[in-house]
Motif scaffolding. Structure first.
Motif, PDB file in Angstrom:
ATOM      1  N   LEU A 212      38.294   5.344  32.521  1.00 57.34           N
ATOM      2  CA  LEU A 212      38.700   5.428  31.182  1.00 57.34           C
ATOM      3  C   LEU A 212      40.189   5.217  30.714  1.00 57.34           C
ATOM      4  O   LEU A 212      40.413   4.731  29.993  1.00 57.34           O
ATOM      5  CB  LEU A 212      38.358   6.969  30.710  1.00 57.34           C
ATOM      6  N   ASP A 213      41.078   5.693  31.523  1.00 56.20           N
ATOM      7  CA  ASP A 213      42.507   5.603  31.425  1.00 56.20           C
ATOM      8  C   ASP A 213      42.896   4.061  31.604  1.00 56.20           C
ATOM      9  O   ASP A 213      43.580   3.400  30.704  1.00 56.20           O
ATOM     10  CB  ASP A 213      43.381   6.241  32.746  1.00 56.20           C
TER      11      ASP A 213
ATOM     12  N   ARG B  34      51.445   5.688  33.399  1.00 57.70           N
ATOM     13  CA  ARG B  34      50.097   6.765  33.872  1.00 57.70           C
ATOM     14  C   ARG B  34      50.303   7.119  35.122  1.00 57.70           C
ATOM     15  O   ARG B  34      50.018   8.239  35.456  1.00 57.70           O
ATOM     16  CB  ARG B  34      48.993   5.862  33.541  1.00 57.70           C
TER      17      ARG B  34
ATOM     18  N   ILE C  64      42.333   0.989  38.494  1.00 54.35           N
ATOM     19  CA  ILE C  64      41.319   2.163  39.008  1.00 54.35           C
ATOM     20  C   ILE C  64      41.799   2.663  40.239  1.00 54.35           C
ATOM     21  O   ILE C  64      42.042   3.998  40.430  1.00 54.35           O
ATOM     22  CB  ILE C  64      39.912   1.953  38.597  1.00 54.35           C
TER      23      ILE C  64
ATOM     24  N   ARG D 185      42.961  17.970  21.509  1.00 54.54           N
ATOM     25  CA  ARG D 185      42.039  18.068  22.737  1.00 54.54           C
ATOM     26  C   ARG D 185      40.606  18.254  22.068  1.00 54.54           C
ATOM     27  O   ARG D 185      40.446  19.108  20.847  1.00 54.54           O
ATOM     28  CB  ARG D 185      42.356  19.407  23.650  1.00 54.54           C
TER      29      ARG D 185
ATOM     30  N   SER E 185      44.565  10.847  38.915  1.00 50.82           N
ATOM     31  CA  SER E 185      43.996  10.844  37.623  1.00 50.82           C
ATOM     32  C   SER E 185      42.504  11.338  37.779  1.00 50.82           C
ATOM     33  O   SER E 185      41.724  10.974  38.341  1.00 50.82           O
ATOM     34  CB  SER E 185      43.870   9.380  36.840  1.00 50.82           C
ATOM     35  N   ASP E 186      42.298  12.226  36.736  1.00 47.21           N
ATOM     36  CA  ASP E 186      40.966  12.707  36.607  1.00 47.21           C
ATOM     37  C   ASP E 186      39.836  11.595  35.943  1.00 47.21           C
ATOM     38  O   ASP E 186      38.659  11.787  36.203  1.00 47.21           O
ATOM     39  CB  ASP E 186      40.749  14.043  35.793  1.00 47.21           C
ATOM     40  N   THR E 187      40.516  10.845  35.081  1.00 53.41           N
ATOM     41  CA  THR E 187      39.749   9.853  34.481  1.00 53.41           C
ATOM     42  C   THR E 187      40.328   8.323  34.626  1.00 53.41           C
ATOM     43  O   THR E 187      40.508   7.688  33.754  1.00 53.41           O
ATOM     44  CB  THR E 187      39.447  10.294  32.825  1.00 53.41           C
ATOM     45  N   PRO E 188      40.156   7.814  36.001  1.00 56.50           N
ATOM     46  CA  PRO E 188      40.784   6.578  36.141  1.00 56.50           C
ATOM     47  C   PRO E 188      40.141   5.198  35.401  1.00 56.50           C
ATOM     48  O   PRO E 188      40.837   4.544  34.913  1.00 56.50           O
ATOM     49  CB  PRO E 188      40.821   6.466  37.665  1.00 56.50           C
TER      50      PRO E 188
END
Length: 282
Positions: free
Chosen positions: A25-26, A65, A12, A95, A20-23
């Protein structure tokens, strides 16, 4: 080896630093993929240490990523309409906003008997979502790229959706001249080639041929609207996804082409996203 919890925290932090916009979740999606376990496993066993091979695999995924590669391409899968779909760099990543197109199509399909056509099908996401909701209807998806047609076919087979089939060719080209549809849907290329967003985020890794269109992004939308008239039943519907700032232009395209009841609907972010019209034969 580090624990699940420690790996998540480290990942994270690295993903935040990479932009990343969604660390969170990624990190979770990549770790689940490396472990071949569901999300619940991470929550149940945070103290479990990764085996050497798992750690190496996760580190490799994370590095991709951090470079900016989309998570969906890294793990080879994305969920759409609650359907797990195989994805690849030869197709757009499905999407959430496109689910709005599916919702609107389902409403219109329920009012007209007949088959459904999905143009520029890519992974088959739209076609397969519709096929799953209307198992008694035939749904045809068409894509110019052979790899996309093959990918969509695999997705349909994995989901056991026998009422969906996929053809390769340019827009309406593979169809019989007498083909007729109750509903035609499309998420075609609609981005202007000068749009700065093409150099940002996940879009950098997606195929330009599925993103960019001439005439400030309107060329393919116009082509579909013009030619769909020859393949729609009287009372059938055309629904097209487009950019947030193209609603007025696409409405005018449909009105000029003779469609009735032309409207633009917004996506979940309250942006203009889908324009639709009804074709009534003279």
């Amino acid at each position: 080896m580090a624990s699940i919890e420690a790996n998540l925290q480290t990942a994270i932090e690295a993903l935040i630093a990479s932009g990343s916009d969604t660390p969170a979740l990624d990190a979770a999606v990549l770790l689940c993929h490396a472990l071949d376990k569901p999300r619940s496993y991470l929550l149940t066993w945070p103290e479990r240490e990764l085996e050497t091979a798992q750690q190496v695999h996760f580190d490799e995924l994370l590095a991709k990523r951090i470079e900016g590669q989309p998570v969906a391409y890294i793990v080879g899968e994305r969920e759409f309409w609650s359907l797990p779909l195989e994805v690849a760099p030869t197709t757009l990543i499905p999407r959430a906003d496109t689910e709005r197109l599916v919702e609107l199509a389902l409403e219109k399909i329920s009012t007209v008997e007949g088959d459904i056509l999905d143009l520029g099908t890519g992974t088959g996401a739209i076609a397969l979502a519709i096929a799953s909701e209307f198992p008694e209807r035939n749904v045809i998806g068409i894509d110019l790229q052979p790899q996309a047609q093959q990918l969509a076919t695999r997705n349909g087979q994995k989901l056991n959706l026998a009422n969906a089939s996929f053809l390769q060719g340019s827009w309406f080209e593979p169809l019989d001249d007498r083909a007729e549809f109750a509903c035609i849907v499309s998420n075609p290329p609609y981005i202007d080639k000068m749009d700065p967003h093409l150099a940002q985020g996940d879009v950098r890794f997606e195929p330009l041929t599925a993103l960019v269109a001439e005439e400030k992004g309107l060329a393919d939308l116009g082509y579909i609207a013009t030619n769909a008239r020859h393949y729609l039943k009287s009372g059938g519907w055309l629904l097209m996804e487009h950019g947030y700032d193209q609603g007025a232009d696409v409405r005018q395209i449909l009105i000029d082409a003779g469609y009735q009841q032309v409207t633009t609907e917004q996506d979940y972010g309250h942006n203009d996203r889908v324009t639709l019209g009804c074709w009534l034969n003279a």
